[in-house]
Write an enzyme that holds these catalytic residues in place. Sequence first.
Site, short mmCIF file in Angstrom:
data_model
loop_
_atom_site.label_atom_id
_atom_site.label_comp_id
_atom_site.label_asym_id
_atom_site.label_seq_id
_atom_site.Cartn_x
_atom_site.Cartn_y
_atom_site.Cartn_z
N GLU A 1 -8.24 -8.74 -14.86
CA GLU A 1 -8.54 -7.63 -13.96
C GLU A 1 -7.54 -6.94 -13.48
O GLU A 1 -7.34 -6.79 -12.46
CB GLU A 1 -9.67 -7.91 -12.65
CG GLU A 1 -10.70 -8.90 -13.06
CD GLU A 1 -11.39 -9.19 -11.77
OE1 GLU A 1 -10.57 -9.79 -11.13
OE2 GLU A 1 -12.69 -9.30 -11.68
N TYR B 1 -3.29 2.56 -5.87
CA TYR B 1 -3.22 2.42 -4.24
C TYR B 1 -2.56 3.39 -3.61
O TYR B 1 -1.99 3.31 -2.46
CB TYR B 1 -2.55 1.09 -3.90
CG TYR B 1 -3.37 -0.22 -4.68
CD1 TYR B 1 -4.70 -0.51 -4.68
CD2 TYR B 1 -2.83 -0.82 -5.66
CE1 TYR B 1 -5.40 -1.43 -5.04
CE2 TYR B 1 -3.60 -1.74 -6.39
CZ TYR B 1 -4.82 -1.96 -6.04
OH TYR B 1 -5.29 -3.23 -6.97
N CYS C 1 3.50 12.58 12.36
CA CYS C 1 3.86 12.23 13.78
C CYS C 1 4.08 10.88 14.05
O CYS C 1 3.48 10.20 14.80
CB CYS C 1 2.93 12.77 14.83
SG CYS C 1 2.51 14.76 14.41
C1 LIG Z 1 -7.33 -6.03 -6.11
C2 LIG Z 1 -7.93 -7.09 -7.42
C3 LIG Z 1 -7.42 -6.86 -8.73
C4 LIG Z 1 -6.46 -5.95 -9.10
O1 LIG Z 1 -5.34 -6.08 -8.44
P1 LIG Z 1 -4.08 -5.38 -9.14
O2 LIG Z 1 -2.91 -5.84 -8.28
O3 LIG Z 1 -4.33 -4.11 -8.90
O4 LIG Z 1 -3.90 -5.76 -10.54
C5 LIG Z 1 -8.21 -7.54 -9.44
N1 LIG Z 1 -9.14 -8.76 -8.98
C6 LIG Z 1 -9.39 -8.69 -7.68
C7 LIG Z 1 -10.43 -9.58 -7.46
C8 LIG Z 1 -8.95 -7.85 -6.70
O5 LIG Z 1 -9.40 -7.99 -5.76
#
Ligand SMILES: *Cc1c(COP(=O)(O)O)cnc(C)c1O
Length: 463
Positions: free
Chosen positions: A320, A421, A391
């Site tokens: 992911e 992000y 500020c």
């Molecule tokens: C945040 C997250 C990701 C992605 O993280 P990256 O650092 O953007 O690759 C993948 N899986 C889960 C469950 C997450 O919470």
Amino acid sequence: MSRSAHPAGPRHADVLPEGHYSGPPADLNALDAKVWSRTVSRNEDGAVTVGGIDVATLAEEFGTPGYFLDEADFRARCRDWREAFGPGADVFYAGKAFLSRAVVRWLHEEGLNLDVCSAGELATALSVGMPAERIAYHGNNKSVAEIERAIEAGVGRIVLDSFQEIVRVAHVAERLGKRQPVQIRVTVGVEAHTHEFIATAHEDQKFGIALAGGEAAEAVRRALKLDGLELVGIHSHIGSQIFDMAGFEVSARRVVGLLAEVRDEHGVELPEIDLGGGLGIAYTSEDDPSEPHQIAKSLHEIVGRECEAAGLRTPRISVEPGRAIVGPTAFTLYEVGTLKPLEGLRTYVSVDGGMSDNIRTALYDAEYSVALVSRTSEAEPMLVRVVGKHCESGDIVVRDAFLPADLAPGDLIAVPATGAYCRSMASNYNHALRPPVVAVADGGARVIVRRETEEDLLRLDVG
Ligand SMILES: *Cc1c(COP(=O)(O)O)cnc(C)c1O
């Protein structure tokens, strides 16, 4: 005191924190391919271009600050990940890094799946026809309404994060007359940080069900009993901005250990294992991320080896990545407004954005790089801190970097690797108007998320 009377140079390295890069780069005009997206270069006038369009043109047409996203680079990264993992694995793009309808279309076209973790992200994905079965739904506290929405839409999997959720999702699925494919998110006792991983004995975090103490095994036991659930696998996500595969190695070994336990106890071989995201990218020239094919090779090897040792069929792997796909594809373009040189320290460079468009520096001490992009310069390097217009003295975009000493108001500077992000965590602090995201490709640029207007702000404020 004039800036030219005080050319900051390497002697300023002593104010940089220990372990930080210690001096200016050899060539301030050079663009390190590691931190810039693939179609970025300088034209013969010295101006930076992306997708064939120079930054002055982009600034004039779309204004600053703005996020400029290199569509060809985004698509190429999607393909790199897909091809690296091959048809026997799935790549889920983590939508929380940055999600918009155009991004969903690109993912769909490039054959990626999608992780969402809110009804809003799900709605965005469904609004442009992402097939629900290619969507995974995450989160440690999904509301019943969100669960209903996800199951009704037919999402491919819901990742169960707690004991309560096992029952909650099963109940909703049964009520809707469905059997929902689910994974159980486990915490494996590995916490990955940028350059190391830490083995944690107790799982002191909000996500997931601990492998330790038989908790995860108990979760599997309960999930297998419920008619509304089809347990398809185990999920683990160990951190973010990770460079070292050692954390994944430990995590995969422990997850496979659970799969073996499940087989021994229930006679079931769960078909899927998800190793999460968190793969690091280069924010500065100091960072050395691995290529997707190297990551795919080691993850396949690790899982294959562990399964063979346990006498298990190798499950279907999924990953992911969020940051690793979208992070490097965009830069934020700012106009320099004011300069405040501090003798013997640094020069504060104030830009027309700040912590409202990039909170990561303030929130995580994130490091970024920056370059003068509207022109080249032969001036000496000066140590700068790029700050915003909010500020708050913690309103820092780039803590320590070098820019040419002839930098002046009106110059355009860009912070690379802001695709992940930044827009997704942007705020209206000080009633800032969140900047647009502009996709640039093949000499054309189009807004994919427009700039907020004062009307947008006032529409929510009902008086
Ligand atoms: C945040 C997250 C990701 C992605 O993280 P990256 O650092 O953007 O690759 C993948 N899986 C889960 C469950 C997450 O919470």
